[in-house]
Design a protein around this motif. Structure first.
Motif, PDB file in Angstrom:
ATOM      1  N   ARG A 150       0.839  -1.198   0.000  1.00 12.63           N
ATOM      2  CA  ARG A 150       0.000   0.000   0.000  1.00 12.63           C
ATOM      3  C   ARG A 150       0.879   1.255   0.000  1.00 12.63           C
ATOM      4  N   VAL A 151       0.651   2.132  -0.984  1.00 17.72           N
ATOM      5  CA  VAL A 151       1.355   3.415  -1.053  1.00 17.72           C
ATOM      6  C   VAL A 151       0.553   4.420  -0.229  1.00 17.72           C
ATOM      7  N   CYS A 152       1.066   4.753   0.949  1.00 22.05           N
ATOM      8  CA  CYS A 152       0.307   5.583   1.890  1.00 22.05           C
ATOM      9  C   CYS A 152       0.602   7.074   1.748  1.00 22.05           C
ATOM     10  N   LYS A 153       1.752   7.425   1.197  1.00 30.18           N
ATOM     11  CA  LYS A 153       2.073   8.835   0.959  1.00 30.18           C
ATOM     12  C   LYS A 153       2.027   9.071  -0.542  1.00 30.18           C
ATOM     13  N   TYR A 154       0.905   9.582  -0.995  1.00 30.27           N
ATOM     14  CA  TYR A 154       0.736   9.795  -2.430  1.00 30.27           C
ATOM     15  C   TYR A 154      -0.122  11.038  -2.647  1.00 30.27           C
ATOM     16  N   GLY A 155       0.278  11.839  -3.603  1.00 29.87           N
ATOM     17  CA  GLY A 155      -0.530  13.001  -3.962  1.00 29.87           C
ATOM     18  C   GLY A 155      -0.157  13.457  -5.356  1.00 29.87           C
ATOM     19  N   SER A 156      -1.097  14.035  -6.061  1.00 30.38           N
ATOM     20  CA  SER A 156      -0.794  14.552  -7.396  1.00 30.38           C
ATOM     21  C   SER A 156      -1.748  15.695  -7.727  1.00 30.38           C
ATOM     22  N   LYS A 157      -1.285  16.556  -8.618  1.00 32.63           N
ATOM     23  CA  LYS A 157      -2.140  17.620  -9.136  1.00 32.63           C
ATOM     24  C   LYS A 157      -1.810  17.821 -10.601  1.00 32.63           C
TER      25      LYS A 157
END
Length: 292
Positions: free
Chosen positions: A259-266
């Motif tokens: 599980r990728v728990c630190k993920y963000g994108s814009k």
């Protein structure tokens, strides 16, 4: 002799004392189990509002007004939280709400275990200027005619950030946007997709998404749970898609995936003239947990 019913006013002070005791216990306790209201679906919010309406209707006006004192007390010493929780929201609307009420506990438990994870979209550099990016710690990894990839490591957080600048001449901004958010269509052209679907709809432009992706051997496959929001502005010919990792009660971690728990994108898509005409530029900011 007929027994005289006690005046409800005489019970007011014990109720206030009980509420204050409950408040002290809440301040001392860890309230991280209260899920953020912003991650609750439209259907769940309707249930919450109905609960509040019914409970307020059950209250007698005289006691309700006097117990506003308890509401004033609860403001003192409250822990600062960036996201208002379901329990916090209900009790702010119903000052003397019994937190042991079975229906209230059921509402909160429906969403306990759902909260935002950390995401590191730490700057808003929107213009591709080499000097500005380099001075901010970014390094150019790939430079092609149609796209450029920049990278920045944050070792203390085990996080890697990416910026991608590029342009397409053959599709419109709307077509590019649809390719990003049409999860069924993406599964046909992105062969790395193992599973991709909407878990829950929060509003018309916000949803919770589950995404499982295949990794080449010997790496283990990864999966993500995230909130996705999108904004289309025809006046500025701009479309934005933002994603932020969350932990969701209905999607626990599975042994098959990391599980990728630190993920963000814009992703920002900007058309030259309007979003329906071909030729547009895009900018993607991406945060990935390098420990996953």
């Amino acid at each position: 002799n007929k027994k005289k019913s006690p005046d409800q006013d005489t019970e007011l002070m014990p109720r206030i004392k009980k509420a204050v005791r409950q408040l002290k216990a809440e301040i001392d306790a860890d309230d991280s189990g209260d899920p953020p209201l912003s991650l609750v679906s439209r259907k769940a919010k309707e249930r919450i509002e109905t609960f509040i309406k019914n409970k307020r209707a059950e209250m007698q006006v005289k006691i309700s007004e006097k117990l506003d004192l308890v509401k004033d007390i609860t403001v003192v010493g409250r822990k600062e939280k960036s996201e208002e929780g379901v329990l916090e929201y209900i009790t702010s609307k119903v000052p003397n709400c019994d937190k042991e009420d079975p229906e209230l506990q059921d509402i909160v438990s429906d969403h306990t275990g759902t909260f935002y994870n950390d995401a590191y979209l730490i700057d808003d550099i929107d213009v591709e200027d080499d000097e500005t990016l380099t001075s901010s710690g970014w390094s150019k990894e790939i430079a092609q005619e149609k796209y450029r990839i920049w990278k920045k490591n944050i070792p203390e957080e085990s996080v890697t950030l990416y910026k991608i600048f590029g342009q397409f001449d053959t599709v419109s901004a709307v077509e590019f946007y649809n390719a990003q958010v049409n999860d069924q269509y993406r599964s046909t052209w992105d062969k790395s997709v193992s599973s991709l679907y909407v878990v829950d709809n929060i509003t018309n432009n916000r949803e919770i998404v589950y995404w499982a992706t295949k990794f080449p051997f010997p790496l283990q496959d990864r999966d993500y749970v995230f909130e996705r929001s999108h904004l289309l502005d025809e006046n500025t010919s701009t479309i934005e898609i933002a994603s932020r990792s969350i932990t969701h009660k209905s999607k626990p971690e599975l042994p098959k995936f990391v599980r990728v728990c630190k993920y963000g994108s814009k992703l920002v898509i900007r058309a030259d003239k309007d979003i329906y005409q071909k030729r547009k530029k895009y900018r993607l900011r991406l945060c990935v947990d390098t420990t996953a």
